[in-house]
Design an enzyme around this catalytic site. Structure first.
Site, PDB file in Angstrom:
ATOM      1  N   ASP A   5     -28.678  11.267  14.460  1.00  0.00           N
ATOM      2  CA  ASP A   5     -27.457  10.466  14.395  1.00  0.00           C
ATOM      3  C   ASP A   5     -27.277   9.643  15.674  1.00  0.00           C
ATOM      4  O   ASP A   5     -27.809   9.985  16.723  1.00  0.00           O
ATOM      5  CB  ASP A   5     -26.240  11.389  14.236  1.00  0.00           C
ATOM      6  CG  ASP A   5     -25.847  11.571  12.786  1.00  0.00           C
ATOM      7  OD1 ASP A   5     -26.528  11.027  11.899  1.00  0.00           O
ATOM      8  OD2 ASP A   5     -24.838  12.268  12.534  1.00  0.00           O
ATOM      9  N   LYS A  63     -24.524   6.521  11.730  1.00  0.00           N
ATOM     10  CA  LYS A  63     -23.454   6.133  10.816  1.00  0.00           C
ATOM     11  C   LYS A  63     -22.156   5.938  11.586  1.00  0.00           C
ATOM     12  O   LYS A  63     -21.135   6.512  11.262  1.00  0.00           O
ATOM     13  CB  LYS A  63     -23.245   7.210   9.747  1.00  0.00           C
ATOM     14  CG  LYS A  63     -24.415   7.378   8.835  1.00  0.00           C
ATOM     15  CD  LYS A  63     -24.277   8.480   7.810  1.00  0.00           C
ATOM     16  CE  LYS A  63     -22.961   9.160   7.734  1.00  0.00           C
ATOM     17  NZ  LYS A  63     -21.988   8.552   6.813  1.00  0.00           N
ATOM     18  N   MET A  81     -11.769  10.627  17.355  1.00  0.00           N
ATOM     19  CA  MET A  81     -11.720   9.310  16.709  1.00  0.00           C
ATOM     20  C   MET A  81     -10.308   8.731  16.696  1.00  0.00           C
ATOM     21  O   MET A  81      -9.859   8.165  15.705  1.00  0.00           O
ATOM     22  CB  MET A  81     -12.287   9.405  15.280  1.00  0.00           C
ATOM     23  CG  MET A  81     -13.791   9.655  15.276  1.00  0.00           C
ATOM     24  SD  MET A  81     -14.465  10.075  13.636  1.00  0.00           S
ATOM     25  CE  MET A  81     -14.244  11.860  13.597  1.00  0.00           C
TER      26      MET A  81
END
Lengths: 253, 253
Positions: A35, A56, A168
């Site tokens: 990732d 991603k 996030m």
């Protein structure tokens, strides 16, 4: 070596926070799917494996989840040992549970390996204990990312008495502030915003709920970053060895 | 090698879940202070160190915290490198923050090394993802141990929409059930109770909020155990490779 998929947490960034089990999995890997948020330095443990980047990152060009699924299935059907390397822990905002279930339903052997999650590592390196007797009897890890449509009760979170660690959240500071203050948290509740947790480039911005958006802007805080909200977020200010060194290193870099 | 104290998380029990950084700290140690809940197998990484057991298990004979503090201070003042090995992570119910501050106020260099916490490892080995898109957008780790007098708002926790992972709760199942049901969680909310997380002797007892006390009694659930409360606690039942193998191993042992 029989075909299987290891879903492995690569930890928060510091390659020394990899577990021994993750190192063993990498040593057995024929193929490694890595990732975006994984530090490529951990690839030193799989010199003979084929490495495929399957990042991603939110908002950027990304590899569709279905393609990653098919890739894992194809390699295991060719008898390969696949390691899927994820940032942090595969089961904390990492979709490890979904991927494990999808593979197992197709008869693929799966093993999950935990990793140190970024919120924990970042707070620790800043001298912030996420739990502290008499101050915080628990800690809540949550994501502010809205692609997840499950319910999140900000008022209950504000009143839970736990330290909040928000992943996030950089693009949603305004919303987070409003929800938590409306939920009952004091505007002067301490906040620590940590960029690049556990890496040499780690930066710490101390603020409070009321001022965090302005302070983050002045600090030019960038994703990925972790927000720690609660009384413990004020800890560590008196501990220069832990809290200021990474910041100083980042500023002089 | 200069005098310092490493406060190191030894992880949940499986010695392979130790981090590379923890292994390095053990390799540098002159003295290792080891807690009850740490798997002694990790001591293979410090063959030349003096090992001192300083267990503090709730309700049992224990080493006073002040004595542990003085021990760390004494060894560092003699120029020794000390590793304080704690179960799980030093900053999640581990008093790592308190010990670091006490030492730093006395001029001792301290380094914290994160570890995998037992609630995360136990759930993962049972096929339970603590977060799951569309189901649980966050996870709360908390302790039911009442020696900690900080406030815990069970009603808010019940309504937070996060998975609850409760440490040190085996003796308080009745109180936890009543508080969470009064707070709004449905009596049939899935519960997973995990004993000896991540060890070969790991056992899993599946239940729900209403029945968990009776089921734990019938199962002879023993401390230390972890409770996972929330919809995700029903995951993994269809994943025998993950959820039943440790249980079967334990039953046949």
């Amino acid at each position: 070596m029989s075909a299987k998929v290891w879903l492995v947490g690569a930890g928060p960034g510091d390659p020394e926070l990899l577990t021994l089990k993750a190192v063993r999995a990498l040593g057995e890997a024929d193929v490694v799917l890595i990732d975006d948020l994984v530090n490529p330095a951990v690839l030193e443990h799989c010199p003979r494996a084929r490495v495929i980047a399957v990042g991603k990152r939110g908002g950027c060009r990304s590899t569709p989840q279905a393609f990653i699924h098919r890739l894992m299935l194809r390699y295991t059907r060719h008898g390969k040992c696949v390691v899927r390397l994820k940032g942090g822990d595969p089961c904390i905002f990492g979709r490890g549970g979904e991927e494990a279930q999808w593979l197992q339903e197709r008869g693929v052997e799966v093993e999950l390996v935990n990793g140190i999650t970024a919120g924990l590592a970042g707070a620790t390196q800043c001298g912030i204990p996420l739990t502290l007797r008499g101050v915080a009897r628990g800690v809540t890890l949550l994501t502010a990312h809205t692609q997840d449509d499950s319910s999140l009760n900000w008022q209950a979170l504000a009143q839970s008495g736990t330290t909040l660690v928000i992943y996030m959240g950089v693009a949603k500071l305004d919303e987070i502030r409003e929800q938590l203050i409306a939920g009952g948290l004091a505007p002067h509740t301490p906040v620590a915003m940590i960029e690049n947790a556990s890496l040499p480039a780690q930066r710490l911005c101390r603020s409070d709920l009321h001022a965090m958006q302005d302070d983050a802007h002045a600090f030019q805080l960038k994703s990925p970053a972790i927000l720690v909200v609660g009384e413990v977020a004020a800890c560590g200010a008196q501990l220069p060895a832990l809290s200021e060194a990474p910041l100083a290193a980042a500023l002089s870099a």
